[in-house]
Structure formats: C-alpha cells, structure tokens
Design an enzyme around this catalytic site. Sequence first.
Site, PDB file in Angstrom:
ATOM      1  N   SER A  43     -27.618  -0.503 -33.115  1.00  0.00           N
ATOM      2  CA  SER A  43     -27.111   0.733 -32.501  1.00  0.00           C
ATOM      3  C   SER A  43     -25.687   0.537 -32.008  1.00  0.00           C
ATOM      4  O   SER A  43     -25.177  -0.584 -31.952  1.00  0.00           O
ATOM      5  CB  SER A  43     -28.006   1.170 -31.331  1.00  0.00           C
ATOM      6  OG  SER A  43     -27.756   0.358 -30.194  1.00  0.00           O
ATOM      7  N   SER A  45     -24.519   1.174 -28.919  1.00  0.00           N
ATOM      8  CA  SER A  45     -24.449   1.229 -27.457  1.00  0.00           C
ATOM      9  C   SER A  45     -23.499   0.202 -26.854  1.00  0.00           C
ATOM     10  O   SER A  45     -23.108   0.328 -25.697  1.00  0.00           O
ATOM     11  CB  SER A  45     -25.840   1.050 -26.849  1.00  0.00           C
ATOM     12  OG  SER A  45     -26.321  -0.266 -27.060  1.00  0.00           O
ATOM     13  N   LYS A 106     -27.437  -5.773 -23.756  1.00  0.00           N
ATOM     14  CA  LYS A 106     -26.520  -5.056 -22.876  1.00  0.00           C
ATOM     15  C   LYS A 106     -25.711  -6.078 -22.084  1.00  0.00           C
ATOM     16  O   LYS A 106     -25.902  -7.282 -22.207  1.00  0.00           O
ATOM     17  CB  LYS A 106     -27.279  -4.150 -21.889  1.00  0.00           C
ATOM     18  CG  LYS A 106     -28.255  -3.162 -22.512  1.00  0.00           C
ATOM     19  CD  LYS A 106     -27.568  -2.035 -23.253  1.00  0.00           C
ATOM     20  CE  LYS A 106     -28.590  -1.068 -23.848  1.00  0.00           C
ATOM     21  NZ  LYS A 106     -27.944  -0.013 -24.660  1.00  0.00           N
ATOM     22  N   SER A 197     -25.380   5.051 -24.296  1.00  0.00           N
ATOM     23  CA  SER A 197     -26.173   3.860 -24.009  1.00  0.00           C
ATOM     24  C   SER A 197     -27.309   4.196 -23.054  1.00  0.00           C
ATOM     25  O   SER A 197     -27.064   4.663 -21.935  1.00  0.00           O
ATOM     26  CB  SER A 197     -25.287   2.765 -23.399  1.00  0.00           C
ATOM     27  OG  SER A 197     -26.057   1.656 -22.991  1.00  0.00           O
TER      28      SER A 197
END
Length: 250
Positions: A43, A45, A106, A197
Amino acid sequence: MSVTDNRKEKESGLYETLKVIVQALLLALVVRTFLFQPFNIPSGSMKDTLLIGDYLFVSKYSYGYSRFSFPFGFAPISGRIFGSEPERGDVAVFKLPTDTSIDYIKRVIGLPGDTIQMIDGVLHINGQAVKRERIDDYIEQSPSGVVRRVPRYRETLPNGVSYDTLDLTTHGELDNTREYKVPEGHYFMMGDNRDNSQDSRVLSRVGYVPFENFMGRAEILFFSMKDGTPAYQFWRWPWDVRWNRIGRTL
C-alpha cells in the site's frame, strides 16, 4: 559394478541431496526467525519513504523476540525476550492489534506515556508542535500518464530523527484529532502519507500497538518494482525495476 552397488549409490546420492535440502531449509528458517525477514509493501501509506512494489529486509533481533517473531506465532513465549525498545522515528513491522494475522508497517511516533495529537495537519507530541517545513512536491505519474504533485514536508522529531511526509489535502479526515495518551507498554504508529494511512489515529482499526506485537525494524530496500509489475516477471526488470531505490537504508 553390480546392480546392488548401483542401487546403493543412487540411494546414497538421494540421501545427500535430501540432506542438503533439509539443511538449507533449516538455515533459511533460522535466518528468517532470528535475523532478517523479507517483506514487500502492498500500500501507499508510507509514501514516499516506502512505495508499493518495494521489498525490504526487517531485522528480527532489533526489538528482541516474542511469539510473533516465529512462524504462525508458535512459540511458548509470554511478552518479549532479549527486548530492546523501539525508538521514536523507527520504521517498524508489527502485527495489527485488532487482527494479528495481518502485518503492518508504520513509523514509531509516540512512546509509552506520550500524548499525541494532530492539529491542522501538524503533529504534536506532549503538547509541543513537531518541527515541520515545506520542502518540495512529490511527483507521481499514473499509468495513463496523468501527473500528480503532492506537497511534501520534512518533519523532525524531538530526538532529531527527520523524514518526509506527504500532505494530500489540507482538510484531511485525520488532520485534526483528539489527544491520545499512549498506555504503558504500547506505541503510537503513523504512516508518512498522512492523509492516506490507517494507523494509531484510528483506534477501531489499529490503535495503540503493544510491544509484544512488534516483529522487527525495517533496515534496507533490497528490491523495488514499479507498481503493478510482479517481481517474477524478470523479463520486465530492465524497464520496471526502480534501480535508484535498491540499497536504500531506512
């Protein structure tokens, strides 16, 4: 050579081959469990620190080991052993607290005991605005040729760690949030692509991440393909590999 001797030679060769295969598999399992595990990015994010199609190595030893460090979580471990706490600014892989079958990646923003809040798109830690300066635009082109420019900012955390964030819109859904109080033994994680995100700001989806859920720290990009190109299509590598990203440290 007799038929019996020939059969014994073949059996011996098969045994040696199987032994080598088993040893290689065991070595790969040990490396993956205790040292480095590969991950790919599905992804956007973490743009533009990490892009869709990036492949990276995560150091499993950086934060010690928990049951999530082992394949399928099969390990008689409670909490962590040989634990070393994540530092603010680390890019880390962890098991999603609401569904531990899913891996997330993250950046560590909040440490245990911190208060975190977004105000008009600016990150605040313990009541203080984090330094944020406009630098340039992140430019991306769609497969159809449409060029998009996204404002990019350099953010510097209190411990001096700097990285770039993207700001898709000045009125993002998570640009203004409540004040979050990070519980003991937990961490507050955020994506660098702030308006795209799902992270700790969404308590129902991610929320505060227990230390036990951490799998490792992202270390280096070892491969990168353009979004939409499978890595196994090696005949497209000369054109679709992002050569300039290979070898980047995180």
